[in-house]
Design a protein around this motif. Structure first.
Motif, mmCIF file in Angstrom:
data_model
loop_
_atom_site.group_PDB
_atom_site.id
_atom_site.type_symbol
_atom_site.label_atom_id
_atom_site.label_comp_id
_atom_site.label_asym_id
_atom_site.label_seq_id
_atom_site.Cartn_x
_atom_site.Cartn_y
_atom_site.Cartn_z
ATOM 1 N N ASN A 19 -13.371 61.602 43.259
ATOM 2 C CA ASN A 19 -12.323 61.449 43.445
ATOM 3 C C ASN A 19 -12.221 59.744 44.024
ATOM 4 O O ASN A 19 -11.847 58.438 43.590
ATOM 5 C CB ASN A 19 -10.876 61.710 44.016
ATOM 6 N N LYS A 20 -13.281 59.394 45.239
ATOM 7 C CA LYS A 20 -13.106 57.904 46.210
ATOM 8 C C LYS A 20 -13.589 57.555 44.893
ATOM 9 O O LYS A 20 -13.982 56.138 45.248
ATOM 10 C CB LYS A 20 -14.408 58.676 47.058
ATOM 11 N N GLY A 21 -14.824 57.957 44.604
ATOM 12 C CA GLY A 21 -15.815 57.253 43.366
ATOM 13 C C GLY A 21 -15.225 56.991 42.512
ATOM 14 O O GLY A 21 -15.537 55.654 41.820
ATOM 15 N N ARG A 22 -14.217 57.240 41.548
ATOM 16 C CA ARG A 22 -12.814 56.785 40.431
ATOM 17 C C ARG A 22 -12.360 55.349 41.094
ATOM 18 O O ARG A 22 -12.849 54.717 40.113
ATOM 19 C CB ARG A 22 -12.683 57.658 39.994
ATOM 20 N N LEU A 23 -12.563 56.131 42.426
ATOM 21 C CA LEU A 23 -11.111 54.775 42.623
ATOM 22 C C LEU A 23 -12.240 53.656 43.477
ATOM 23 O O LEU A 23 -12.180 52.200 42.410
ATOM 24 C CB LEU A 23 -10.720 54.764 44.188
ATOM 25 N N LYS A 24 -13.300 53.616 43.411
ATOM 26 C CA LYS A 24 -14.225 52.791 43.411
ATOM 27 C C LYS A 24 -14.668 52.082 42.737
ATOM 28 O O LYS A 24 -14.623 50.817 42.369
ATOM 29 C CB LYS A 24 -15.934 53.020 44.026
ATOM 30 N N VAL A 25 -14.958 52.628 41.105
ATOM 31 C CA VAL A 25 -15.485 52.046 39.837
ATOM 32 C C VAL A 25 -14.048 51.931 39.365
ATOM 33 O O VAL A 25 -14.553 50.013 38.641
ATOM 34 C CB VAL A 25 -15.528 53.049 39.078
ATOM 35 N N ALA A 26 -12.774 51.801 39.368
ATOM 36 C CA ALA A 26 -11.460 50.848 38.782
ATOM 37 C C ALA A 26 -12.081 49.588 39.904
ATOM 38 O O ALA A 26 -11.529 48.752 39.170
ATOM 39 C CB ALA A 26 -10.451 51.390 39.537
ATOM 40 N N GLY A 27 -11.812 49.525 40.985
ATOM 41 C CA GLY A 27 -12.243 47.979 41.410
ATOM 42 C C GLY A 27 -12.963 47.324 41.023
ATOM 43 O O GLY A 27 -13.302 46.319 40.817
ATOM 44 N N GLU A 28 -14.331 47.882 40.657
ATOM 45 C CA GLU A 28 -16.244 47.141 40.074
ATOM 46 C C GLU A 28 -15.099 46.788 37.975
ATOM 47 O O GLU A 28 -15.254 46.125 38.493
ATOM 48 C CB GLU A 28 -16.824 47.917 40.514
ATOM 49 N N GLU A 29 -14.200 47.563 37.356
ATOM 50 C CA GLU A 29 -13.857 47.559 36.690
ATOM 51 C C GLU A 29 -13.199 46.123 36.226
ATOM 52 O O GLU A 29 -13.362 45.564 35.853
ATOM 53 C CB GLU A 29 -13.335 48.825 35.323
ATOM 54 N N ALA A 30 -11.864 46.298 37.202
ATOM 55 C CA ALA A 30 -11.109 45.173 37.261
ATOM 56 C C ALA A 30 -11.525 43.797 37.696
ATOM 57 O O ALA A 30 -11.340 43.183 37.475
ATOM 58 C CB ALA A 30 -10.329 45.553 38.516
ATOM 59 N N ARG A 31 -12.411 43.703 38.329
ATOM 60 C CA ARG A 31 -13.382 42.740 38.848
ATOM 61 C C ARG A 31 -14.297 41.936 38.083
ATOM 62 O O ARG A 31 -14.249 41.558 37.394
ATOM 63 C CB ARG A 31 -14.156 42.537 40.069
#
Length: 208
Positions: free
Chosen positions: A156-168
């Motif tokens: 789940n931590k990984g999913r959150l990191k991916v979401a941030g990268e997607e946003a950028r």
């Protein structure tokens, strides 16, 4: 039956204007016949990439003072409870955002997200500690301890990191942001109506 267009709602729990948008987006989307995809993310890493060590509303005190007054006005205009400022501001939203990221696959994401915003900005209570987030989850009838445990898993931590990268990667630089299916980006609570109209196919003449 035709599929309803989708608008992505990118929000940060520490964001005052995300609070306003979260409290009104459902009714407006229903009226516009637009589906909303709730996308929790963290603004901190994006701010850090710009060299900001804190919220612009803290770094620039005059901007912050006007923001709080504007928030008071807008909350009154929307019929929301009087704003109670959490201290400190901005709050650490990591635990709440991890829980919301885990909740993306569950039907409690929206009520949980709204409850977090209400806790922070209508009650002025902390959302920073895991125990505070667990309390919010418990209050809406869920098992806060079990959910926080699952939300702290590496996947789940990984999913959150991916979401941030997607946003950028999609050009998001603040919250709330709204992304239409064609990639059109709208930023700020005051652009919510325009974002919904665009998603529904109602575009200004000359813009397609």
């Amino acid at each position: 039956m035709a599929r309803r267009p989708t608008l992505e709602f990118w929000y940060e729990f520490a964001s005052t204007y995300s609070y306003l948008a979260a409290m009104r987006i459902e009714a407006l989307a229903e009226a516009a016949d637009v589906e909303i995809r709730w996308r929790p993310f963290l603004l901190g890493p994006i701010f850090a990439a710009h060299g900001w060590t804190n919220s612009p509303f803290v770094l620039y005190p005059a901007k912050g003072r006007n923001m709080w007054r504007d928030l008071d006005r807008e909350a009154a205009r929307y019929g929301l409870p009087p704003v109670t400022r959490p201290s400190p501001f901005p709050q650490n939203s990591l635990a709440a955002t991890r829980a919301a990221t885990y909740g993306a696959d569950h039907d409690w994401l929206v009520p949980f997200s709204k409850a977090v915003f209400e806790t922070s900005f209508a009650r002025g209570e902390s959302i920073a500690e895991p125990a505070a987030v667990a309390k919010v989850l418990d209050r809406i009838g869920l098992d806060g301890t079990a959910i926080l445990r699952a939300a702290s898993a590496e996947t789940n931590k990984g999913r959150l990191k991916v979401a941030g990268e997607e946003a950028r990667s999609r050009g998001i630089y603040g919250a709330p942001s709204f992304l239409a299916e064609d990639g059109e980006l709208f930023w700020g609570n005051d652009r919510l109506e325009q974002a919904l109209a665009w998603a529904a196919g109602d575009r200004p003449a000359g813009l397609r």
